[in-house]
Design an enzyme around this catalytic site. Structure first.
Site, mmCIF file in Angstrom:
data_model
loop_
_atom_site.group_PDB
_atom_site.id
_atom_site.type_symbol
_atom_site.label_atom_id
_atom_site.label_comp_id
_atom_site.label_asym_id
_atom_site.label_seq_id
_atom_site.Cartn_x
_atom_site.Cartn_y
_atom_site.Cartn_z
ATOM 1 N N SER A 1 -15.867 -36.044 29.909
ATOM 2 C CA SER A 1 -17.080 -36.268 30.713
ATOM 3 C C SER A 1 -16.725 -36.368 32.201
ATOM 4 O O SER A 1 -16.270 -35.402 32.797
ATOM 5 C CB SER A 1 -17.814 -37.507 30.203
ATOM 6 O OG SER A 1 -19.057 -37.649 30.842
ATOM 7 N N LEU A 2 -16.889 -37.543 32.804
ATOM 8 C CA LEU A 2 -16.511 -37.752 34.200
ATOM 9 C C LEU A 2 -15.085 -37.266 34.473
ATOM 10 O O LEU A 2 -14.796 -36.727 35.546
ATOM 11 C CB LEU A 2 -16.623 -39.242 34.537
ATOM 12 C CG LEU A 2 -15.969 -39.702 35.835
ATOM 13 C CD1 LEU A 2 -16.751 -39.193 37.029
ATOM 14 C CD2 LEU A 2 -15.844 -41.214 35.874
ATOM 15 N N ARG B 1 -23.768 -38.387 41.014
ATOM 16 C CA ARG B 1 -23.918 -38.075 39.581
ATOM 17 C C ARG B 1 -24.243 -39.337 38.795
ATOM 18 O O ARG B 1 -25.149 -39.364 37.947
ATOM 19 C CB ARG B 1 -22.633 -37.439 39.048
ATOM 20 C CG ARG B 1 -22.630 -37.114 37.552
ATOM 21 C CD ARG B 1 -21.266 -36.511 37.196
ATOM 22 N NE ARG B 1 -21.151 -36.082 35.804
ATOM 23 C CZ ARG B 1 -20.648 -36.829 34.826
ATOM 24 N NH1 ARG B 1 -20.264 -38.079 35.084
ATOM 25 N NH2 ARG B 1 -20.554 -36.357 33.596
ATOM 26 N N HIS C 1 -25.229 -37.718 28.070
ATOM 27 C CA HIS C 1 -25.002 -36.479 27.303
ATOM 28 C C HIS C 1 -26.060 -36.243 26.221
ATOM 29 O O HIS C 1 -25.761 -35.782 25.130
ATOM 30 C CB HIS C 1 -23.585 -36.458 26.710
ATOM 31 C CG HIS C 1 -22.538 -36.512 27.763
ATOM 32 N ND1 HIS C 1 -22.304 -35.468 28.635
ATOM 33 C CD2 HIS C 1 -21.693 -37.516 28.131
ATOM 34 C CE1 HIS C 1 -21.351 -35.825 29.483
ATOM 35 N NE2 HIS C 1 -20.976 -37.051 29.206
ATOM 36 N N GLN D 1 -16.204 -42.518 31.850
ATOM 37 C CA GLN D 1 -16.846 -43.823 32.003
ATOM 38 C C GLN D 1 -16.634 -44.673 30.762
ATOM 39 O O GLN D 1 -16.696 -44.189 29.641
ATOM 40 C CB GLN D 1 -18.339 -43.625 32.250
ATOM 41 C CG GLN D 1 -19.020 -44.846 32.821
ATOM 42 C CD GLN D 1 -20.329 -44.481 33.506
ATOM 43 O OE1 GLN D 1 -20.493 -43.389 34.013
ATOM 44 N NE2 GLN D 1 -21.262 -45.411 33.532
ATOM 45 N N GLN E 1 -22.938 -29.979 31.515
ATOM 46 C CA GLN E 1 -22.204 -31.102 30.925
ATOM 47 C C GLN E 1 -23.027 -32.388 30.887
ATOM 48 O O GLN E 1 -22.920 -33.177 29.947
ATOM 49 C CB GLN E 1 -20.916 -31.325 31.735
ATOM 50 C CG GLN E 1 -19.972 -32.337 31.122
ATOM 51 C CD GLN E 1 -19.295 -33.184 32.184
ATOM 52 O OE1 GLN E 1 -19.964 -33.839 32.989
ATOM 53 N NE2 GLN E 1 -17.981 -33.168 32.186
#
Length: 317
Positions: A91-92, A116, A200, A11, A249
């Site tokens: 991440s994503l 998500r 996060h 993102q 995560q």
């Protein structure tokens, strides 16, 4: 040439118009966008190609949009016979890596990441949390700054992006304190990021719990590629680890720098960033330089980048 890694952005990499040149030029890419539209029941293609910036940056749109664009570009590369030994995503982007490794089905995953995004946004009311990038300060000193700031609330390290860039995340007041402390300890720069939630950080544990329930209904296949995870910076050993890794995560640090170092240490010398933006390319170069590792790094977010990669691998465009 050594081993090859495909890496995928997260993102923040999104931009209006992303993926349109691949949609217009490759039938395999077109099929990905059409499949995403059908799976989501919304016109994610139009949001990517001609939507407003405001619509695209909504987390529940951004995540499926980036996944779809990245997979569409990936399919065009695979059609040319360009492949990898290792894969990872920021991440994503880890979801794209898992689709690339055939561990997750794209049609299922595009819905999963939409949820998500929604769960991550809902976990903390807008305006209550944020993120900041700390530039030019070593890990130990950032941890020192965070320790002081935790007297005021929750703040955590979100991303270890490169030796020069670490991102912190948390509630507004302790985040400001940590930024101030980092500057006092010698940070070259500290920048508050334009994000809608403290990604996060431990504040997002409720989002992880909601995601866990969704993952119970998702089929995970045997991994066909070596996937390096964000939370451990090590390969997933088998498909049984995938779901727990994705849940962790959401609220844990992204060990991107460590993940790249792991791949460098295991013979990867060519990295291809696939998807919108080119931030990962910059991170990888900055990670490899102090280690005196010679690397080939490409970014494929448009047709020009696609042509450069095809040329490097000796494939016709």
């Amino acid at each position: 040439m050594g081993k090859v890694a495909f890496v995928f952005p997260g993102q923040g990499a999104q931009f209006v118009g992303m993926g349109k040149d691949f949609y217009d030029n490759f039938s395999v890419s077109r099929e990905v966008f059409e499949a995403a539209n059908e799976s989501l029941g919304t016109d994610i293609k139009s949001i990517c190609f001609e939507g407003t910036e405001e619509e695209l940056v909504k987390t529940e749109n951004t995540q499926p949009a980036i996944l779809t664009t990245s997979v569409a570009i990936l399919k065009a590369l695979e059609e040319r016979g360009i492949n990898c030994d290792y894969t990872a995503g920021l991440s994503l982007g880890e979801y794209t890596a898992l689709v690339e490794a055939n561990a997750l089905d794209f049609n299922e995953t595009v819905n999963l990441v939409k949820n998500r995004g929604k769960y991550m946004q809902e976990a903390v009311p807008e305006g209550k949390g944020g993120m900041a990038a700390i530039l030019g300060l070593e890990r130990s000193k950032i941890l020192e700054a965070i320790k002081e700031a935790r007297n005021y609330g929750v703040v955590d390290i979100a991303n270890y992006n490169s030796p020069e860039q670490i991102v912190i995340s948390g509630e507004v007041t302790p985040l400001k304190v940590a930024v101030s402390q980092s500057k006092e300890l010698g940070a070259k720069k500290a920048v508050h990021l334009p994000v809608s939630a403290p990604f996060h950080s431990s504040l997002l544990e409720p989002a992880g719990e909601k995601l866990k329930k969704d993952l119970e209904n998702v089929k995970v296949n045997d991994l066909e590629k070596i996937v390096i995870t964000n939370v451990d910076a090590k390969p997933l050993r088998d498909k049984e680890e995938v779901k727990s890794s994705l849940v962790r995560q959401v609220s844990n640090s992204v060990l991107w720098c460590d993940s790249i170092i792991y791949m460098l240490d295991n013979g990867v010398d060519t990295f291809v960033e696939i998807g919108p933006g080119k931030s990962l390319k910059g991170f990888i170069k900055r990670i490899a330089k102090p280690l005196n590792k010679e690397v080939n790094v490409f970014s494929v977010s448009n047709l020009s980048g696609f042509e450069k990669v095809c040329d490097f691998f000796g494939k016709e465009v």
